[in-house]
Design an enzyme around this catalytic site. Structure first.
Site, PDB file in Angstrom:
ATOM      1  N   ASP A 199     -11.607  40.478  10.022  1.00  0.00           N
ATOM      2  CA  ASP A 199     -11.729  39.438  11.042  1.00  0.00           C
ATOM      3  C   ASP A 199     -10.360  39.006  11.550  1.00  0.00           C
ATOM      4  O   ASP A 199     -10.142  38.838  12.753  1.00  0.00           O
ATOM      5  CB  ASP A 199     -12.469  38.224  10.470  1.00  0.00           C
ATOM      6  N   TYR A 255     -22.107  36.119   0.157  1.00  0.00           N
ATOM      7  CA  TYR A 255     -20.873  36.848   0.480  1.00  0.00           C
ATOM      8  C   TYR A 255     -20.036  37.184  -0.758  1.00  0.00           C
ATOM      9  O   TYR A 255     -19.726  38.343  -1.025  1.00  0.00           O
ATOM     10  CB  TYR A 255     -20.043  36.040   1.482  1.00  0.00           C
TER      11      TYR A 255
END
Length: 502
Positions: A199, A255
């Site tokens: 990201d 996650y």
């Protein structure tokens, strides 16, 4: 590709469309900054969100990914204030109230509290930690963001990256894009999210009209890859489920658990292959599937690429999939902590230390190492094949069908093996495919958030209308037309982080 974050003076150099709307937005930001702090900002730092076209949950396994930067972004208007305090406000002050910190306060981040300014602190610490400084100059900052929080378009990374740009300019540093991306990935871990780096890398390094093939091991490398051109052209449609998946809140069961499952999988695979005591494996912290694969083939001719990079990837990844099935296939229902500890010859306490559970706690009765490993290696294979098709020079319909098939296979794997999809994502993908999408999949961490669809330009309107009628009108009937345009839109690759000075 520029080595440093560039400075631009025209909004048209950032945004390919809607420049007039962006001009109004930037003017409102500057006017609010002056009203809040009594002076105009010196500059505006900007970092975009991203869409990962393919390659989900494998950046932290060390494997390459294939994302692109998008127009939605985070802006940080900033100006040094000559004090030892940092004042930060948000354009949405009702939801994100202003904060005032001393420089010393900026290094205190309580990851147990869901506090918006923690991400601002992460950006601050990212720069200062990188240059080994314990404090910087005081400044005023005003934030504005258009990346939906929890939507899978990486709002947190955009926030952290934009803050880093502001901090380094205020304090007189000039980190390279690669340094900024690495520092941002490390910094976000202060809020308890075990970020892999994708990201942050694409937010900093994104290029107009190109996706990025990003490699992380042995070092960060971003290779621009232009998508095939065809007539009619193709677009990516983004559809937000409006199911919010907050990584900070759900990390222990979603996650972070997936990260830990791949980490333990790598430890067990290294032992299975007889390479656990090699220096590269012993010295790796964390040990990833990519490190294991590379080390396994260091002294072997199996998987040799013979100068053909893509085929080398394919051969090695297919071999690792075979070894994965041999090792973990005996436990299709998963492993208990005790079973994993016994397999590695350690205590459960030592195992917890190896995976840094003190920093990234997880909750699970069984750890599905077979399914997670199968996804990681097969998804990496799809990324490599996606790049191969893009660089083939083929612009026929067959080319785009092949890309779409890879995206559909990725969604199947995310749903069935990595278990990071959700009913809403599955429904949106089904609707889009029936309306003309060649490839539809979740993008981002999953468990909600956004989906991405490869759609011929002449089918974009059909796909958007089908989703509006069959998903949003049914599940979210109160959405206004303006709100719908923010959660359902077509996009193309945009540029990465930069400074704007009028």
């Amino acid at each position: 590709m520029s080595l440093f974050a560039p400075t631009v003076h025209r909004l048209s150099d950032i945004y390919g469309a809607d420049v007039d709307a962006q001009a109004l937005r930037y003017a409102r930001l500057a006017a609010t900054f002056k009203a809040t702090y009594g002076a105009q900002p010196d500059f505006i730092a900007r970092a975009p969100g991203r869409v990962n076209i393919i390659g989900e949950h494998i950046d932290y396994c060390g494997f390459p990914v294939f994302p692109m930067a998008i127009a939605p972004d985070t802006l940080v208007a900033a100006r040094a204030n000559g004090s030892d305090h940092i004042r930060v406000s948000n354009m949405d002050s009702a939801k994100y109230p202003p904060r005032d910190f001393s420089v010393a306060d900026m290094f205190e981040i309580d990851s147990t509290k869901h506090e918006w300014s923690n991400y601002f602190k992460c950006g601050y610490r990212g720069v200062l930690d990188h240059v080994s400084r314990q404090g910087g100059k005081g400044f005023d900052a005003l934030i504005d963001g258009t990346v939906p929080a929890g939507g899978g378009l990486s709002s947190s990374a955009a926030f952290v990256c934009a803050t880093q740009l502001a901090v380094q300019r205020i304090d007189g540093y000039d980190l390279t894009q690669a340094q900024l991306a690495s520092a941002a990935a490390r910094a976000e871990r202060h809020v308890g999210v075990n970020a892999g780096g994708m990201d942050q890398a694409v937010s900093i390094m994104g290029q107009q009209d190109s996706a990025l093939f990003i490699e992380f091991y042995p070092s960060l490398k971003a290779i621009p890859v232009k998508l095939p051109e065809a007539g009619p052209p193709f677009a990516f449609v983004i559809a937000n489920t409006m199911v919010v998946s907050d990584k900070h809140v759900t990390a222990p069961t979603n996650y972070n658990l997936r990260v830990v499952e791949t980490r333990i999988g790598a430890l067990m695979l290294a032992k299975h292959l007889g390479i656990a005591e090699r220096a590269a494996c012993v010295g790796a912290d964390p040990l990833t599937f990519k490190v294991v694969m590379d080390e396994y083939f260091v002294m072997s001719n199996v998987g040799s690429s013979n100068g053909q990079e893509v085929q080398g990837w394919v051969t090695r990844l297919e071999a690792m999939l075979s070894e994965t099935d041999k090792l973990f296939g005996t436990h299709p229902q998963g492993y208990t902590r005790d079973e994993m500890a016994v397999a590695l010859g350690v205590t459960t306490t030592e195992l917890s230390a190896k995976i840094h559970e003190d920093q990234f706690p997880v909750r699970a009765d069984r750890f599905k190492l077979l399914q997670r490993a199968q996804h990681a290696f097969s998804e990496a294979l799809r990324v490599v094949k996606f790049r191969q098709v893009c660089e083939s020079g083929d612009t026929s319909d067959k080319c785009f069908v092949a890309l779409g098939d890879l995206m559909n296979e990725s969604q199947d794997s995310c749903r069935d093996l990595f278990e990071c999809s959700c009913p809403e994502l599955d429904e949106i993908c089904d609707i889009a495919r029936k309306a003309g999408s060649l490839g539809s999949r979740l993008t981002g961490a999953g468990w909600g958030g956004c989906s991405v669809h490869l759609v011929p330009a002449d089918k974009v309107a059909d796909v958007k209308q089908a989703l509006a009628d069959r998903y949003y009108a049914v599940r979210l009937p109160d959405l206004t037309a303006g709100q719908l345009s923010e959660v359902l839109f077509a996009t193309k690759p945009g540029r990465g982080a930069c400074y704007y000075v009028a």
